[in-house]
Structure formats: C-alpha cells, structure tokens
Design a protein around this motif. Structure first.
Motif, PDB file in Angstrom:
ATOM      1  N   PHE B 176       0.811  -1.215   0.000  1.00  0.00           N
ATOM      2  CA  PHE B 176       0.000   0.000   0.000  1.00  0.00           C
ATOM      3  C   PHE B 176       0.844   1.265   0.000  1.00  0.00           C
ATOM      4  O   PHE B 176       0.418   2.286  -0.512  1.00  0.00           O
ATOM      5  CB  PHE B 176      -0.995  -0.024   1.150  1.00  0.00           C
ATOM      6  N   LYS B 179       1.305   6.743   3.146  1.00  0.00           N
ATOM      7  CA  LYS B 179       1.277   7.092   4.567  1.00  0.00           C
ATOM      8  C   LYS B 179       1.273   5.853   5.446  1.00  0.00           C
ATOM      9  O   LYS B 179       1.912   5.816   6.502  1.00  0.00           O
ATOM     10  CB  LYS B 179       0.052   7.953   4.853  1.00  0.00           C
ATOM     11  N   ILE B 182       4.880   4.816   5.792  1.00  0.00           N
ATOM     12  CA  ILE B 182       5.713   5.692   6.615  1.00  0.00           C
ATOM     13  C   ILE B 182       5.384   5.489   8.092  1.00  0.00           C
ATOM     14  O   ILE B 182       6.265   5.274   8.927  1.00  0.00           O
ATOM     15  CB  ILE B 182       5.494   7.170   6.212  1.00  0.00           C
ATOM     16  N   LYS B 238       5.836  -4.609  -6.682  1.00  0.00           N
ATOM     17  CA  LYS B 238       4.610  -3.871  -6.988  1.00  0.00           C
ATOM     18  C   LYS B 238       4.754  -3.003  -8.230  1.00  0.00           C
ATOM     19  O   LYS B 238       3.804  -2.798  -8.972  1.00  0.00           O
ATOM     20  CB  LYS B 238       4.281  -3.005  -5.777  1.00  0.00           C
ATOM     21  N   SER B 239       5.975  -2.498  -8.470  1.00  0.00           N
ATOM     22  CA  SER B 239       6.140  -1.589  -9.598  1.00  0.00           C
ATOM     23  C   SER B 239       6.344  -2.339 -10.909  1.00  0.00           C
ATOM     24  O   SER B 239       6.462  -1.721 -11.957  1.00  0.00           O
ATOM     25  CB  SER B 239       7.332  -0.671  -9.335  1.00  0.00           C
ATOM     26  N   VAL B 243       2.144  -6.746 -12.108  1.00  0.00           N
ATOM     27  CA  VAL B 243       1.170  -6.274 -11.126  1.00  0.00           C
ATOM     28  C   VAL B 243       0.183  -5.326 -11.809  1.00  0.00           C
ATOM     29  O   VAL B 243      -1.029  -5.412 -11.585  1.00  0.00           O
ATOM     30  CB  VAL B 243       1.872  -5.597  -9.940  1.00  0.00           C
ATOM     31  N   SER B 252      -8.336  -8.551  -7.202  1.00  0.00           N
ATOM     32  CA  SER B 252      -8.462  -7.777  -5.970  1.00  0.00           C
ATOM     33  C   SER B 252      -7.079  -7.567  -5.356  1.00  0.00           C
ATOM     34  O   SER B 252      -6.127  -8.265  -5.689  1.00  0.00           O
ATOM     35  CB  SER B 252      -9.334  -8.532  -4.977  1.00  0.00           C
ATOM     36  N   SER B 253      -6.992  -6.602  -4.435  1.00  0.00           N
ATOM     37  CA  SER B 253      -5.700  -6.346  -3.785  1.00  0.00           C
ATOM     38  C   SER B 253      -5.177  -7.613  -3.125  1.00  0.00           C
ATOM     39  O   SER B 253      -3.989  -7.910  -3.179  1.00  0.00           O
ATOM     40  CB  SER B 253      -5.832  -5.270  -2.714  1.00  0.00           C
ATOM     41  N   ILE B 256      -3.776  -9.975  -5.624  1.00  0.00           N
ATOM     42  CA  ILE B 256      -2.498  -9.495  -6.150  1.00  0.00           C
ATOM     43  C   ILE B 256      -1.396  -9.719  -5.130  1.00  0.00           C
ATOM     44  O   ILE B 256      -0.313 -10.205  -5.454  1.00  0.00           O
ATOM     45  CB  ILE B 256      -2.601  -8.007  -6.524  1.00  0.00           C
ATOM     46  N   ILE B 261       2.162 -11.455  -6.116  1.00  0.00           N
ATOM     47  CA  ILE B 261       3.446 -10.965  -5.604  1.00  0.00           C
ATOM     48  C   ILE B 261       4.092 -11.967  -4.655  1.00  0.00           C
ATOM     49  O   ILE B 261       5.290 -12.244  -4.768  1.00  0.00           O
ATOM     50  CB  ILE B 261       3.263  -9.605  -4.896  1.00  0.00           C
TER      51      ILE B 261
END
Ligand SMILES: Nc1ncnc2c1ncn2[C@@H]1O[C@H](COP(=O)(O)OP(=O)(O)OP(=O)(O)O)[C@@H](O)[C@H]1O
Ligand code: SF4
Ligand SMILES: [Mg+2]
Lengths: 340, 352
Positions: B176, B179, B182, B238-239, B243, B252-253, B256, B261
C-alpha cells in the motif's frame, strides 16, 4: 462479439477530455509535497470503434501515462495521484466517466479494456504458467469451468501463433517475441473492445517487430478491436494506424489522419520528429531536416505557455503567455500552435 | 497436431528444489533432521518407563499406549502409577506365568532414578543409562531426546508465528505504501527498540511461562526483520508490469498480494528460515540457561547445558548436551547454506 465490433465500426468508443495526471513529489524529512510532475496536462482526443490511434512522442512525453490512465491503473498503484478531466467510455447503456472511479466501479469495464505492456519480461509473472497467465482475466470476468478456460487458452495460443504445448510452460522458457505473444493472448482473453498497446514491439528484435505488428493487425480485423497504439517513432505507427496523435511534455501538439501527420505535419515539433525518421530515398533525406536544440524539459518544471517554446525554431515572445489550444487547420487535422 | 513428447516444465521453486538436492551436505542434513525429529516425536513410545506389554493373571495390558495404570492393578502395594521395571523383577521372582515387556529404553526424562541406582547423582554413563544421569538422577539420553523434540517444535512454532506476523505487516506496508508505509515503518522501528531480554524476564517473572507463551513472546520480538524484508520485496515487485496487468484484469488487492506478488517474494523467506530456526533454538537455550525459560522439570537443552556448567567435572553432563546442541545447529546451518546456494542465480556451485 467480433462481428458486433466490426458492425459498429466507426461509432465512438472513447472520448478523452482535458485529461490530467499529476504525480505529487514528496521530499524533505517530513515527506511533504515539494512539487508536481505534470505527466499529462490536458489531453483530449476521440477514439472510434475499430480504428487504431497512434500516440507518438519522445521519451517522457507522457504516452504511457495516458494509456495507463485510460485503463485506470494510476489510482490503485499511486493513491496520491491527482487526476483531472474525463475519460468517457461509450457503452450500450450510455457513457461512463472512468477517470478516478473506484476499483469496484471499474471492475465490469475491465473486461472491455485490456493492455499490452512494453516490457515482455516484467509483464508476465515469472511464477505462473502461460495457462495461468492467460486465464487470469477469464477467471475474473467470465463464468467458465476450468476445462472451458483451458480450451479457450489453447484457442488463444493458436490465434497468436504459439504451440498449444506451451500452456504448461513458464515465461522464462520463451523469447521476447514469444512472451509478447503470450501478453497479446492475455489481452484477448475476455474479448475486449479496446486494447492499449504500450510500445508493444520496442523491446523486440527488429526482425520480430514486423511479425508481432502483423499479428496485431490480423487480430484487429478478426475481432474488430480498437487500438490505442503507443510508440516512439512515427514510422512504425504510420504502418498500422488510422490516425496519429503527437505528444510533447504532457500535451497533444498535433492529431490527424496518418497521412496528414506523416506526410504533411504542421506543428514544429511533429516536423522535427518526422525529419528524424530515416528516409528510404537518400536524396530527400537531409533536405528539410530539423534538429531540435537541447533536451525535453522535465514535467516538474514545465515552461509557461507553449511547452515546446524552449526548443521551438519559430517561437515568438507571445508563446510564453497562453497554452495553445488544438485548432483545426483543415480536413480535421488539429495543431496546437497559432503560428502554422 | 501431433503431441511432441516434451520435458516437463519446472517452476522456479521446482528447479531450486532440484538444485538443493544436488547439494549433498544440506540435503543430507535436512533428511537427518527430519528423521530425527520424527523419531523424537515418537519417543513416548520407546523412551518411556511405561511397559509395552504386561501379562497379569492371564490378561494383557499395553501401558505405553493406554497410559496410566495404578500400581494396585498389577498387585503392587504402592500408591500411584505402577513401577514396571520393579514389576518385571517381581514377576520374574514369583514365576507365576506373569510377565512384563518393557520399552527398549525404559526411563522417563523427568523420572528420578536415585533410589534404584547406587551412589549419588550424577551417575556416569553405564549400560543401563547410556549417557549417564544428571544431578537429580534423571536419564540424560531420555532428556536429550525429549529436549530435541521441544527445541525443534518450539523453533518451528516461533518461526511460523513470526513469519506470519512479519509477512502480513511487510506485505501491507510494501504494497500500500504511502502514509501507511511511513507510519508503519516508524511503529516497527519503535517496537524493535524494546529491550527483548528485559521484557522476557519481566513476563517470565509474572507469568511462569508455558511453551506457548514463550513461543508468542519470541515471535513478538522476532517478526520485524521479516517484515522489513517483505516490505522491500513487495515494494519492488509492486512496480513491475505483471502487477499492473493483474490490476488491469481486475484482480483484488488480496489476490495481487498473495497470488501474484507473494510467490515472487519467497526467496528471502525461504533462505532465511533455517537461520531463524537456529536463532529460535539458541534463544530458548539461552533463556532456559538463565532460568527464564520453560518451567522445570521440562527436559530442556538450556537447563542441561546449565547443569554441565555447574558440574564441569562430570564430563558426560558437559559433552553430551553441548554436542547435541552443536550438531543440531550445525546441520540447520548446512541446510541454510545449501538453500542459499540453490537460490543463488549463479550457476557454479561451491558446495557439492
Ligand atoms: N508514478 C510516477 N511518479 C512520478 N512521475 C512519474 C510517474 N510515472 C511517470 N512519471 C513521469 O511522467 C513523465 C511521463 O512518463 P511516461 O512514462 O508517461 O512517458 P512515456 O512517454 O511513456 O516515455 P517512454 O517513451 O520513455 O515510455 C515522465 O517524466 C515520468 O518521469
Ligand atoms: S506556440 Fe509558439 S512555441 Fe509553441 S509550437 Fe507554436 S510557435 Fe512554437
Ligand atoms: Mg512509456
């Protein structure tokens, strides 16, 4: 589906109006916003069923970003992205603006829009078999049994010119051209209307490029597909496209039929881009060759007014004021420069 | 189309597994550890003070399988469980057609043998007690085998639990981003700053930990490394365009993260696992050694190493537990080494 697509050829499929894709840039220890990459900054065009629209431009001009915006990839991958404008997808029951809609809302449309990626090496999951890769979209959108999916995968392999026995293999066993064929089969899996092809042949050997392009043209005829064909240079695009759009620094600077843009480009940037294409006739080669000075500016610090003015051979002081709008210069050829 | 006979395609993991099996040292270590673990799991069947078969007054009983039998059932006049070794002697002396078939190694790891053995414990190795007894007269071999079972079960438990936590947290942070990432990273850093030993000592003094609370405590302090590894893997993967393709096809997330992944993020997990096992075994030994581990009289290797230290002149108490620990850890490290080698993209192999 195929017949339907061919019958309705020429009807509008996609209308993009003022599309903006801005990526915020964070920096500093507090990770606050320090700038914005205006990767796409007000792009409008229309795409009709059964046609192929080429999008060309230098590296970094925002071609991929436009393609990914149409298939709604930015929000899921970069939640902070700032989107603007409209992406109207024409369906039987009216238009849907897909720009920035939620994943759930987008889901039913994903069956109709698919993408072929630039890099055939990273676009196939190395841990999945070809079978699993191609049946991925079917699992989400089509109500098929495992056996039916398997049959369909084998059919698709035939279609794209791969052996059926490849279904149980893994991507690492294939060459770039074969992988790209797998990617094409995956894009065809749900019988889509629109395929966004992001430089589908740039990563391939020149000898393979023509084969893949011919395959794509055959498939278009057979299934009535509509292509948004992104490419680096005009010569590949001229061969396959009905219309061509030229992008520079997040904006369209010219759009018209392939003949118009290829044979008589009007915008100074299109002219420069075209004069860089090697000509088959050596006598005509260097005649009108325009060299661009300097590099493309970064989309983080775009010049005011016309984005091209820092490199434009005919720039005027007034070019720094307003962003030029696309205007018709005759026969539907649109150019974003008031001085041509 | 004629079917061309084809060599079966192997997935990445299958190919690595094949490579691993060619690395003999690691492969044999894995087989040996698995066999030993299986044998130790079955230890209650053959290292036990319960008899296999008792024939008493024409009736057969199988205490090793059926469990507790009071001494009075077999005519012994003591309270509590029957003492089968004594029973065997008594039956032989009485010679009344009753007999006892003892387990091959008829001692329980927590059973004090002081009364039946001459002299004061610890007793040196003998024919009856192959590795001698400890300072409370308990059989060292029996304790070692049961201790192995506990150590490995514990280590596997800790690794599974900390992996589950670490994978979940790392996958969410890396996938994700933004934020969540972090904030999550800062929280993980703060959590990593908690002093492990103090916390364990405080919890042990409050709770008198069972094996399960210890597993939970160790896992609670062991997942951060895995989480950061997973975060990195997910962030990188992810990049990649596959994906993007998965999003474009409408996955769906969760699909994935775990179907697309996760299989690509296994390398650090698998190559790190043996070393995580080593870490967990050592941690348990250290805690037991310090007296904050499993509660006595649980047969634990840390406690046995501690006995060796306090009876440094009783060689069998020093040599056997330490060698068992050393050999076990070494074999796990061999497995880890071979896994790393098998996952190494370089073709040439150092270990063969
Ligand atoms: N996720 C992102 N975050 C920040 N900047 C981005 C992001 N994606 C693209 N950009 C920037 O947007 C600009 C346009 O990128 P894009 O990939 O669309 O160019 P392109 O025309 O496809 O180039 P190429 O021919 O090299 O593929 C580039 O300057 C790129 O650095
Ligand atoms: S608007 Fe000005 S700078 Fe832009 S292309 Fe036209 S002349 Fe050049
Ligand atoms: Mg691109």
């Amino acid at each position: 589906m195929a017949q339907e697509g061919n019958q309705r050829k020429g009807e509008p499929l996609l209308t993009v109006k003022g599309l903006k894709v801005h990526f915020p840039v964070y920096g500093g220890i507090l990770r606050h916003k320090v700038g914005t990459v205006k990767a796409v900054d007000g792009v409008s065009f229309r795409l009709n069923r059964g046609e192929t629209l080429g999008v060309v431009g230098e590296s970094g001009s925002g071609k991929t970003t436009v393609g990914r915006a149409i298939i709604n990839l930015h929000k899921p991958m970069y939640p902070d992205v700032e989107l603007g404008g409209e992406i109207l997808f024409h369906t039987e029951s009216g238009q849907v603006d897909t720009n920035g809609i939620t994943r759930d809302e987008m889901l039913p449309l994903r069956e109709r829009i698919q993408m072929i990626f630039q890099d055939p090496f990273s676009s196939l999951n190395p841990r999945l078999t070809v079978q699993a890769i191609i049946e991925g979209p079917m699992k989400v959108h089509m109500n098929l049994t495992a056996a039916q999916r398997k049959d369909r995968v084998l059919d698709l392999l035939d279609r794209v010119g791969l052996q059926r026995s490849y279904a149980q293999r893994y991507p690492h066993e294939f060459s770039g051209g074969q992988r790209q064929r797998v990617g094409i089969a995956r894009a065809l899996a749900t019988n889509p209307d629109l395929i966004i092809a992001d430089e589908p042949v740039s990563a391939l050997d020149v000898s393979i490029q023509a084969q893949v392009i011919n395959l794509m043209m055959e498939l278009q005829r057979e299934f009535g597909l509509t292509y948004l064909f992104i490419a680096h240079d005009l010569s590949v695009v001229y061969h396959i496209c009905d219309r061509i759009a030229v992008m520079y620094l997040g904006n369209l600077v010219e759009i018209g039929t392939a003949d118009q843009v290829y044979k008589s480009p009007r915008h100074p940037y299109s002219k420069a881009l075209l004069s860089a294409v090697p000509q088959p006739d050596p006598r005509s080669s260097n005649k009108g060759r325009i060299r661009l000075e300097g590099d493309i500016p970064t989309p983080m610090a775009k010049p005011s007014g016309c984005g091209f003015r820092t490199r434009c051979p005919i720039a005027k002081p007034s070019c720094a004021q307003d962003v030029p709008e696309l205007r018709d210069v005759g026969n539907g050829q649109m150019v974003a420069c008031p001085f041509v | 189309m004629a079917a061309v006979p084809q060599e079966k395609s192997l997935s990445v993991l299958q190919r690595r597994w094949r490579k691993f099996r060619t690395l003999k040292r690691g492969w044999y270590s894995l087989v040996a550890i698995l066999v030993m673990y299986a044998l130790s799991l079955l230890a209650p069947l053959y290292i036990t003070n319960k008899a296999w078969v008792v024939k008493y007054n024409g009736e057969y009983t199988f205490p090793a399988l059926s469990g507790f039998h009071a001494a009075t059932e077999f005519g012994q006049r003591t309270i509590g469980e029957a003492d089968y070794r004594k029973l065997k002697q008594e039956f032989q002396e009485a010679d009344a057609g009753n007999w006892v078939l003892l387990a091959p190694y008829p001692y329980h790891p927590n059973e004090s043998l002081m009364r039946s053995l001459e002299g004061r414990p610890p007793h040196s190795p003998s024919r009856a007690h192959w590795l001698g007894t400890d300072n409370r007269g308990r059989d060292v071999l029996a304790r070692l085998v049961y201790g192995f079972r506990i150590s490995l079960t514990f280590a596997i438990g800790v690794v599974l639990l900390s992996y589950t936590l670490g994978i979940a947290v790392g996958a969410v942070l890396g996938f994700f981003g933004g934020k969540v990432d972090i904030l999550g990273q800062r929280l993980v850093e703060i959590w990593s700053g908690l002093p492990f030993l103090y916390t364990v000592i405080i919890v042990s003094s409050l709770l008198l930990p069972s094996m399960w609370t210890l597993t939970a405590i160790l896992a609670a302090f062991g997942w951060m490394g895995i989480a950061m590894y997973m975060r990195g893997e997910f962030y990188r993967e992810k990049s990649k365009d596959y994906v993007a393709a998965a999003i474009a096809q409408g996955d769906s997330s969760r699909a994935i993260m775990f179907q697309q992944i996760f299989p690509n993020a296994l390398t650090p997990l698998i190559s790190f696992a043996p070393f995580a096992v080593v870490g967990a075994i050592s941690s348990l030994v250290a805690l037991d050694f310090l007296g904050f581990g499993l509660r006595p009289p649980t047969p634990s290797w840390g406690e046995m190493v501690n006995q060796g230290l306090s009876n440094i002149f009783k060689w069998h108490l020093v040599v056997f537990p330490l060698s068992a620990l050393f050999i076990t850890l070494m074999m796990v490290v061999f497995i880890g080494e071979a896994i790393r080698e098998a996952f190494d993209p370089k073709v040439f192999s150092r270990l063969r």
